[in-house]
Design an enzyme around this catalytic site. Structure first.
Site, PDB file in Angstrom:
ATOM      1  N   SER A   1       0.817  -1.304   0.043  1.00  0.00           N
ATOM      2  CA  SER A   1       0.029  -0.009  -0.042  1.00  0.00           C
ATOM      3  C   SER A   1       0.915   1.122  -0.115  1.00  0.00           C
ATOM      4  O   SER A   1       2.056   1.290   0.331  1.00  0.00           O
ATOM      5  CB  SER A   1      -0.797  -0.008   1.291  1.00  0.00           C
ATOM      6  OG  SER A   1      -1.693  -1.140   1.181  1.00  0.00           O
TER       7      SER A   1
HETATM    8  N1  SAH Z   1      -1.232  -4.592   3.773  1.00  0.00           N
HETATM    9  C1  SAH Z   1      -0.501  -5.057   2.953  1.00  0.00           C
HETATM   10  C2  SAH Z   1      -1.205  -4.673   1.453  1.00  0.00           C
HETATM   11  C3  SAH Z   1      -1.923  -5.563   1.067  1.00  0.00           C
HETATM   12  S1  SAH Z   1      -2.646  -5.714  -0.731  1.00  0.00           S
HETATM   13  C4  SAH Z   1       0.897  -4.442   2.852  1.00  0.00           C
HETATM   14  O1  SAH Z   1       1.197  -3.765   3.601  1.00  0.00           O
HETATM   15  O2  SAH Z   1       1.507  -4.678   1.866  1.00  0.00           O
HETATM   16  C5  SAH Z   1      -4.020  -6.671  -0.382  1.00  0.00           C
HETATM   17  C6  SAH Z   1      -3.840  -8.058   0.000  1.00  0.00           C
HETATM   18  O3  SAH Z   1      -5.307  -8.643   0.466  1.00  0.00           O
HETATM   19  C7  SAH Z   1      -3.111  -9.127  -0.858  1.00  0.00           C
HETATM   20  O4  SAH Z   1      -2.227  -9.625  -0.490  1.00  0.00           O
HETATM   21  C8  SAH Z   1      -4.281 -10.065  -1.221  1.00  0.00           C
HETATM   22  O5  SAH Z   1      -3.794 -11.361  -1.487  1.00  0.00           O
HETATM   23  C9  SAH Z   1      -5.006 -10.113   0.141  1.00  0.00           C
HETATM   24  N2  SAH Z   1      -6.312 -10.605   0.274  1.00  0.00           N
HETATM   25  C10 SAH Z   1      -7.393 -10.317  -0.744  1.00  0.00           C
HETATM   26  N3  SAH Z   1      -8.484 -10.861  -0.246  1.00  0.00           N
HETATM   27  C11 SAH Z   1      -8.204 -11.611   0.941  1.00  0.00           C
HETATM   28  C12 SAH Z   1      -8.870 -12.452   1.859  1.00  0.00           C
HETATM   29  N4  SAH Z   1     -10.172 -12.593   1.755  1.00  0.00           N
HETATM   30  N5  SAH Z   1      -8.349 -12.720   3.044  1.00  0.00           N
HETATM   31  C13 SAH Z   1      -7.049 -12.413   3.192  1.00  0.00           C
HETATM   32  N6  SAH Z   1      -6.241 -11.812   2.538  1.00  0.00           N
HETATM   33  C14 SAH Z   1      -6.759 -11.041   1.280  1.00  0.00           C
END
Ligand code: SAH
Length: 224
Positions: A73
Site C-alpha cells: 500500500s
Molecule cells: N497490507 C499489505 C497490502 C495488502 S494488498 C501491505 O502492507 O503490503 C491486499 C492483500 O489482501 C493482498 O495480498 C491479497 O492477496 C489479500 N487478500 C485479498 N482478499 C483476501 C481475503 N479474503 N483474506 C485475506 N487476504 C486477502
C-alpha cells in the site's frame, strides 16, 4: 552473488534513512498528525520490502507491485488507516491482507499484538519467512479473512487492507466493545474509507475519502 545483494539491501543506510525522513515530512504535510504513527513510518525500512528493480522507488508515496498481482500500500494510505485505528500498546489487532507485511510491521512498531491473514498462498509463505528476519513477529494466518478470524476474536482493532464490496458482518461481530474497524468499501476499483466504532453493541459509522485498493476476495468479498 544473490546472497550479497540480499545482505546489501537489508542495510539501512544513511541515504535510506534520509529518504524515509523526507517521506515522513510529506505525510505530515498531507495531514497525518499522530506522532506515534509518523515515528513508526520513520522506523520501518520500507526499501527492504522492494525487489531490486523497484528499489529506487521505495520511499515515494505510492503503491507498488509485490508479485502475485498484489501491491504494497501507499505510505499515506498505511498511515491514514493506522491513525484511524488509534493503536494503544498491547492492543490485539487483526489485519486482513498481509501482502508484503509492511502494514503489519507498522502495527508491531506501535506495540500491538498482530494477527494477519493472507488468502494468497505464495504471498503468505513469502512474507511469513521474510518478516521475522526483520524482527517483526505477527501471527501469520493463511485463509479467507473476509470472515475475520473467529478462533482468535474478539479484537480491539481490525484493519482491512483490500477493497470490500460490503462491510462483512463477521468483522463487526469480532470487534470488542469500544473496538475500531477500518475498511475500504466500494467497487472493485475505488472505495470509500469507512471507520466503525463499537460502543455498547452499537455501531458508529464514519466515512472518509476515496482510496484504491486491490479487491478483497473470498466469501464476503469479491468473486475471484
Ligand atoms: N497490507 C499489505 C497490502 C495488502 S494488498 C501491505 O502492507 O503490503 C491486499 C492483500 O489482501 C493482498 O495480498 C491479497 O492477496 C489479500 N487478500 C485479498 N482478499 C483476501 C481475503 N479474503 N483474506 C485475506 N487476504 C486477502
Amino acid at each position: 552473488m544473490g546472497r550479497f545483494i540480499t545482505l546489501y539491501m537489508r542495510q539501512d543506510s544513511y541515504k535510506q534513512r534520509g529518504l524515509r525522513n523526507k517521506l515522513v515530512k510529506k505525510l505530515r504535510l498531507k495531514g497525518i498528525k499522530d506522532e506515534a504513527v509518523l515515528s513508526a513510518v520513520n522506523k520501518v525500512p520500507r526499501h527492504v520490502f522492494f525487489d531490486d528493480a523497484l528499489l529506487p522507488h521505495a520511499y515515494e508515496d505510492k503503491a507498488f507491485p509485490i508479485g502475485e498481482g498484489q501491491t504494497i500500500s501507499q505510505p499515506y494510505t498505511v498511515a491514514f488507516q493506522t491513525e484511524k485505528l488509534e493503536i494503544k500498546k498491547g492492543d490485539k489487532v487483526l489485519e486482513i491482507g498481509t501482502g508484503s507485511g509492511y502494514q503489519a510491521a507498522i502495527l508491531l512498531e506501535l506495540g500491538a499484538t498482530v494477527y494477519t491473514v493472507e488468502f494468497n498462498r505464495n504471498l503468505f509463505e513469502k512474507t511469513k519467512s521474510f518478516l521475522p528476519q526483520l524482527g517483526y513477529n505477527p501471527f501469520f494466518v493463511y485463509g479467507d479473512g473476509s470472515k475475520g478470524l473467529a478462533a482468535k476474536a474478539p479484537f480491539d482493532k481490525i484493519i482491512v487492507t483490500a477493497g470490500a464490496p460490503v462491510i462483512p458482518s463477521a468483522l463487526t461481530d469480532q470487534l470488542s466493545d469500544h473496538g475500531i474497524l477500518i475498511i475500504p468499501v466500494g467497487n472493485r476499483d475505488t472505495q470509500k474509507m469507512v471507520k466503525i466504532t463499537k460502543k455498547n453493541t452499537k455501531l458508529i459509522k464514519e466515512e472518509f475519502d476515496q482510496f484504491a485498493f486491490v479487491p478483497l476476495l473470498g466469501e464476503d468479498g469479491w468473486e475471484m
